[in-house]
Motif scaffolding. Sequence first.
Motif, PDB file in Angstrom:
ATOM      1  N   TYR A 169      -8.670  -8.413   1.258  1.00 35.32           N
ATOM      2  CA  TYR A 169      -9.345  -7.409   0.501  1.00 35.32           C
ATOM      3  C   TYR A 169     -10.802  -7.630   0.192  1.00 35.32           C
ATOM      4  CZ  TYR A 169      -9.853  -3.372  -2.441  1.00 35.32           C
ATOM      5  OH  TYR A 169      -9.956  -2.268  -3.015  1.00 35.32           O
ATOM      6  N   TRP A 170     -11.453  -6.838   0.516  1.00 39.35           N
ATOM      7  CA  TRP A 170     -13.083  -7.030   0.215  1.00 39.35           C
ATOM      8  C   TRP A 170     -13.249  -6.936  -1.090  1.00 39.35           C
ATOM      9  CZ3 TRP A 170     -15.865  -3.637  -3.064  1.00 39.35           C
ATOM     10  CH2 TRP A 170     -15.283  -2.481  -3.099  1.00 39.35           C
ATOM     11  N   VAL A 227      -8.577  -7.984  -8.067  1.00 38.98           N
ATOM     12  CA  VAL A 227      -6.979  -7.917  -8.183  1.00 38.98           C
ATOM     13  C   VAL A 227      -6.420  -9.002  -8.922  1.00 38.98           C
ATOM     14  CG1 VAL A 227      -4.928  -7.592  -6.761  1.00 38.98           C
ATOM     15  CG2 VAL A 227      -6.840  -6.401  -6.001  1.00 38.98           C
ATOM     16  N   SER A 228      -5.701  -8.936 -10.001  1.00 36.32           N
ATOM     17  CA  SER A 228      -5.134  -9.911 -10.802  1.00 36.32           C
ATOM     18  C   SER A 228      -3.658 -10.313 -10.438  1.00 36.32           C
ATOM     19  CB  SER A 228      -5.038  -9.462 -12.381  1.00 36.32           C
ATOM     20  OG  SER A 228      -6.606  -9.379 -12.863  1.00 36.32           O
ATOM     21  N   GLY A 250      -6.115  -2.776   2.121  1.00 41.12           N
ATOM     22  CA  GLY A 250      -6.182  -2.389   0.744  1.00 41.12           C
ATOM     23  C   GLY A 250      -6.091  -3.770  -0.133  1.00 41.12           C
ATOM     24  N   PRO A 251      -5.555  -3.397  -1.542  1.00 37.02           N
ATOM     25  CA  PRO A 251      -5.432  -4.666  -2.490  1.00 37.02           C
ATOM     26  C   PRO A 251      -4.249  -5.403  -2.291  1.00 37.02           C
ATOM     27  CG  PRO A 251      -5.954  -2.563  -3.671  1.00 37.02           C
ATOM     28  CD  PRO A 251      -5.713  -2.119  -2.271  1.00 37.02           C
ATOM     29  N   PHE A 252      -3.068  -4.807  -1.712  1.00 40.13           N
ATOM     30  CA  PHE A 252      -2.040  -5.716  -1.474  1.00 40.13           C
ATOM     31  C   PHE A 252      -1.476  -5.294  -0.130  1.00 40.13           C
ATOM     32  CE2 PHE A 252      -2.232  -4.203  -5.988  1.00 40.13           C
ATOM     33  CZ  PHE A 252      -1.683  -5.449  -6.532  1.00 40.13           C
ATOM     34  N   LEU A 253      -0.430  -6.429   0.413  1.00 34.04           N
ATOM     35  CA  LEU A 253       0.025  -6.404   1.447  1.00 34.04           C
ATOM     36  C   LEU A 253       1.467  -5.906   1.262  1.00 34.04           C
ATOM     37  CD1 LEU A 253      -1.120  -9.955   2.977  1.00 34.04           C
ATOM     38  CD2 LEU A 253      -1.925  -7.513   3.395  1.00 34.04           C
ATOM     39  N   LEU A 254       2.056  -5.080   2.439  1.00 29.89           N
ATOM     40  CA  LEU A 254       3.623  -4.875   2.043  1.00 29.89           C
ATOM     41  C   LEU A 254       4.304  -6.124   2.666  1.00 29.89           C
ATOM     42  CD1 LEU A 254       5.454  -2.874   0.872  1.00 29.89           C
ATOM     43  CD2 LEU A 254       5.493  -1.975   3.307  1.00 29.89           C
ATOM     44  N   ASP A 255       4.696  -6.915   2.038  1.00 26.24           N
ATOM     45  CA  ASP A 255       5.249  -8.235   2.433  1.00 26.24           C
ATOM     46  C   ASP A 255       6.534  -8.240   3.099  1.00 26.24           C
ATOM     47  OD1 ASP A 255       5.103 -11.274   2.488  1.00 26.24           O
ATOM     48  OD2 ASP A 255       6.826 -10.998   1.435  1.00 26.24           O
ATOM     49  N   SER A 256       7.471  -7.363   2.669  1.00 26.43           N
ATOM     50  CA  SER A 256       8.603  -6.620   2.943  1.00 26.43           C
ATOM     51  C   SER A 256       9.316  -5.509   2.473  1.00 26.43           C
ATOM     52  CB  SER A 256       9.806  -7.860   2.570  1.00 26.43           C
ATOM     53  OG  SER A 256      10.056  -8.047   1.248  1.00 26.43           O
ATOM     54  N   TRP A 257      10.251  -4.866   3.233  1.00 26.83           N
ATOM     55  CA  TRP A 257      10.825  -3.677   2.797  1.00 26.83           C
ATOM     56  C   TRP A 257      12.281  -3.641   3.172  1.00 26.83           C
ATOM     57  CZ3 TRP A 257       8.942   1.751   5.518  1.00 26.83           C
ATOM     58  CH2 TRP A 257       9.655   2.417   4.965  1.00 26.83           C
ATOM     59  N   GLN A 258      13.237  -3.625   2.347  1.00 27.67           N
ATOM     60  CA  GLN A 258      14.644  -3.492   2.562  1.00 27.67           C
ATOM     61  C   GLN A 258      15.075  -2.074   2.408  1.00 27.67           C
ATOM     62  OE1 GLN A 258      16.716  -6.873   0.960  1.00 27.67           O
ATOM     63  NE2 GLN A 258      15.000  -7.976   0.769  1.00 27.67           N
TER      64      GLN A 258
END
Length: 554
Positions: free
Chosen positions: A248-249, A254-255, A227-235
């Motif tokens: 993303y296509w 995406v700004s 999708g538009p974003f990656l989940l870079d990290s999750w604590q």
Amino acid sequence: MKNLLFLLMLMVIIGLAGCNFGGDSSNESSTEDTIENSSENTGTVGEETSGKVINLTSDGDIPTLDSAHAHDGIAFTVLNNVNEGLYRGDDAHNPELAMAEDHQVSEDGLVHTFLIRDAQWSNGEAVTANDFEYAWKRVFEEVGHYNVMFETAGIKNASAIIAGDMTPDDLGIVALDEKTLEITVENPSALLNQLLTFPIFLPLNQAHVEEVGDTFGTEAETILSNGPFLLDSWQQDQGWVYKKNPDYWDAETVSLDQINVNVVKEVSTAVNLWESDAVDRITISSSYVDEYENDENFANVVRPEVIFMRFNHNHEHFANENIRKAIDMTIDKEGLTNTILNNGSVPLYSLVPQEFSYSPNEEVDFRELNGEFNQGSVEEAIALWEDGLSEIDSDGFEMSLMSSDDDNHVKSAEFIKNQLESNLEGITVNIKTVPFEARLENEKAVEYDMVISSWGPDYSDPMTYIDMWVTDGPANRMDFSDDEFDSIVAEANVETDAEVRYQLLLDAEKKLMDEMHIAPLYQSADALLTRSKIKGIVRHPSAPEYEYKWADVE
């Protein structure tokens, strides 16, 4: 100083603890109160980055990012921004083609053929038609929370699979080749495209899911994005970080470069951050409304989320219709919304909220057509109470009222306890406050007496509220079962005449509410403070709620 905002928040939290502040938290179901800093500021989680960055807060952690098991607004928002299905809700809330670049429908309306666009997962592999076939069938193999959505969408054999008469392999979806996906439905449905924006219909990369096994969806490293974003990290219990997905296509749309989401439960902390210019959008509780209601940044936004109480229908007293009606009727809902909450929420005397759905031709509000339910005086409530106790030969009982630790829910629980104990002789109410995730787990296990619950619509149709209560439905969570109600819902699911179907939906709500199987409380509203520099965050009226694809910072 490596992370200025982290230290600022830490100092505020320590200061508040010393002053014995606390207990205020934001809206529970899918709150992501937007915090934005310009170019180089960062949030509590994540490292410094250049470009356009905003900081958001969530009042709870992500329970899971396994799309087969996600069942709450927080997870839906994350999944919606890091993944993409055949359709996505656009900035006007209409379904638009996403992973599919073309959608053809057979003349009889039963066969839908999708051409999958050239797109890739964050591991570099292509998104294929098989990713959809695998993911959808996996929902049934995993007995996912929302497999009923396939039934609502009318996907061929979904009902039979849920009933155990067929296997997931029989689901009406097949990858004809790498780029061509064919979906067969039981009946033509005008809702299909809209339903396909819901996270349960997202694709999954089979090889990756099988490689990570039981850890899938539990950490940022165990999911893939398309999708538009990656989940870079999750604590866990601290927060998570989105970064723009360069592959993303539609990346040029995406700004934002980065979004930091921090788990911040106390509104008092958020307000202090607002005052120190570290926060650019927050949801405030009733205790702050009077202070900010004349601020140019303040707004009340009524939402289609409904707050209600579930009765455990296995409880001897709550199996009695008159006792349920008495409990509901004795609550001063106007006092609850106008005085206790004081945030724009409106009293609720029904299941389907106001200004959400309108009849097919006359465009009359569903609420106007069906009216309100179980309104009456305290004296009438007392009479119902006495009748109910007499019918089960009881002189009263002690019960627990479960609430999540959301500020509005806690205040509501305290108000309800006072109302019931003041008006209904013989009842004792013990409030049990638990974290949001624990409340969900207790609901699913039906381990409560009464519980303050919430529901935000999955799609823009009354059925999103009504089919919650079908026997053994994943959202039922109170062991309620009524054959007549089930029959009405089943008939509505296959009815193609829009007017006839709408009347069935009205009948289903009336059946549920005439016997007061749940106790509606209020339709939610948010009291918001938002700085003008934040633009383009889309808030859909149904799940998934928040969309950051078009968000920007001036």
